[in-house]
Design an enzyme around this catalytic site. Structure first.
Site, PDB file in Angstrom:
ATOM      1  N   HIS A 289       1.600  -1.001   0.293  1.00  0.00           N
ATOM      2  CA  HIS A 289      -0.070  -0.062  -0.476  1.00  0.00           C
ATOM      3  C   HIS A 289       0.826   1.472   0.368  1.00  0.00           C
ATOM      4  CE1 HIS A 289      -3.304   2.772   1.444  1.00  0.00           C
ATOM      5  NE2 HIS A 289      -4.140   1.513   1.566  1.00  0.00           N
TER       6      HIS A 289
ATOM      7  N   GLU B 280      -1.210   1.480  -5.388  1.00  0.00           N
ATOM      8  CA  GLU B 280      -0.671   0.584  -4.710  1.00  0.00           C
ATOM      9  C   GLU B 280      -1.019  -0.992  -5.411  1.00  0.00           C
ATOM     10  OE1 GLU B 280      -4.131   0.627  -1.555  1.00  0.00           O
ATOM     11  OE2 GLU B 280      -3.758   2.594  -1.423  1.00  0.00           O
TER      12      GLU B 280
HETATM   13  O1  TA6 Z   1      -6.505   1.850  -0.668  1.00  0.00           O
HETATM   14  C1  TA6 Z   1      -7.404   2.716   0.175  1.00  0.00           C
HETATM   15  C2  TA6 Z   1      -8.006   2.545   1.158  1.00  0.00           C
HETATM   16  O2  TA6 Z   1      -8.581   0.617   1.628  1.00  0.00           O
HETATM   17  C3  TA6 Z   1      -8.446   3.723   1.801  1.00  0.00           C
HETATM   18  O3  TA6 Z   1     -10.418   3.174   1.182  1.00  0.00           O
HETATM   19  C4  TA6 Z   1      -7.889   4.035   2.591  1.00  0.00           C
HETATM   20  O4  TA6 Z   1      -9.077   3.059   3.747  1.00  0.00           O
HETATM   21  C5  TA6 Z   1      -6.666   3.682   2.933  1.00  0.00           C
HETATM   22  O5  TA6 Z   1      -6.773   2.478   2.204  1.00  0.00           O
HETATM   23  C6  TA6 Z   1      -6.553   4.374   4.385  1.00  0.00           C
HETATM   24  O6  TA6 Z   1      -6.847   2.616   5.202  1.00  0.00           O
HETATM   25  P1  TA6 Z   1      -5.719   3.003   6.357  1.00  0.00           P
HETATM   26  O7  TA6 Z   1      -6.040   1.695   7.233  1.00  0.00           O
HETATM   27  O8  TA6 Z   1      -4.461   3.255   6.451  1.00  0.00           O
HETATM   28  O9  TA6 Z   1      -6.774   4.442   7.212  1.00  0.00           O
END
Ligand code: TA6
Length: 288
Positions: free
Chosen positions: A155, A258
């Protein structure tokens, strides 16, 4: 981890006390510097000499057992997104991984090997290779007696000069789930620009993507193998204010691109099956 000193490579890799009292690995090569926390096997920094950092880290990030670090490269496993009663994006990123091996490669690159214990039914290994580029390899093996399905995602938060300056290429024509609009679309833009909250999961794509950043005079390349999903995320204003571990204005200097296998692209392994997802992050000067 055995005696940490056994892993150090003088002049190339050292262990120290990082933020929040968590152990931190610092890697120096002739091309670059990187920082990795065994907490989540989380790469929190990667910077080439004479260039701005390639990875974004929030100034408000927590560094606490059981909490995710905000920025760098969170390792998402065995599920992506929310799951009622469980930590969002799985437990890998909030668990201490064990540093098993450090290697100085003949070309001067440094490779770290981490393993994640306690993932019932899985053997999970993560290789981080620091060189002129940053290469990440997440390997998962099914140690159970039945098929096992799971999601993975690296991510990655990229440091950018300004959200209004950049564009993302490589996804034209790709179907995606728009999690902001709640729709499924096909990407029409050859170069995606961001001017509001973006949360898109692109499916069935193995494409290399690039972030063009005229402000920093560079192009970041995200090349991958073993990954069929790409996620593009920027929280924009409201969500930035809502996240306690993220500065209100930090959305301006980051974008997540990601690489993973999520939702309908999840991985299913037979017993003793094994899958590796590999991402190489590099950059080059933008010809003016
Ligand atoms: O990858 C995008 C995502 O799934 C968004 O929906 C947002 O939730 C982000 O990840 C960050 O998630 P986190 O749990 O690290 O705050």
């Amino acid at each position: 981890m055995g005696d940490p000193k056994n892993f150090e490579i003088p002049g190339h890799m050292s262990l120290s006390m990082g933020e929040g009292g968590l152990p931190k690995v610092v890697v120096e090569t002739v091309w670059s510097r990187a920082e990795i926390y065994p907490h989540g096997a989380h790469v929190t920094g990667f910077q080439k000499k004479d260039e701005p950092p390639l990875l974004f880290m929030s100034a408000a990030s927590e560094f606490t057992d059981g909490k995710p670090i905000r920025g760098g490269v969170p390792v998402i496993f065995p599920w992506f997104g929310g799951r009622e009663g469980f930590p969002a994006h799985g437990f890998a990123r909030i668990t201490a991984w064990e540093l098993k091996e450090t290697t100085l490669l003949p070309d001067g690159a440094v490779r770290l090997r981490f393993i994640l214990s306690g993932a019932e039914g899985f053997q999970v290994e993560y290789l981080v290779t620091v060189a002129e580029s940053l290469t990440l390899e997440l390997g998962v093996g099914n140690t159970g007696t039945r098929d096992a399905a799971f999601e993975t995602c690296l991510h990655t938060y990229f440091q950018i000069s300004g959200i209004d300056a950049i564009s993302i290429t490589g996804l034209a024509g790709t179907r995606y789930q728009d999690k902001v609009a709640g729709t499924t679309e096909t990407e029409t833009a050859a170069a995606i620009r961001i001017s509001s909250e973006v949360d898109r999961v692109y499916f069935a794509t193995t494409a290399t993507t690039e972030i063009e950043d005229p402000g920093f005079g560079r192009k970041i390349r995200i090349a991958k193998s073993g990954s069929n999903s790409t996620v593009v995320w920027n929280p924009w204003i409201d969500k930035s204010k809502w996240m306690p571990d993220f500065g209100d204005d930090e959305y301006r200097q980051m974008v997540c691109v990601e690489s993973g296998n999520v939702a309908q692209n999840q991985t299913t392994l037979p017993p003793r099956g094994h899958a590796v997802m590999k991402v190489e992050i590099s950059s080059e000067r933008l010809l003016s």
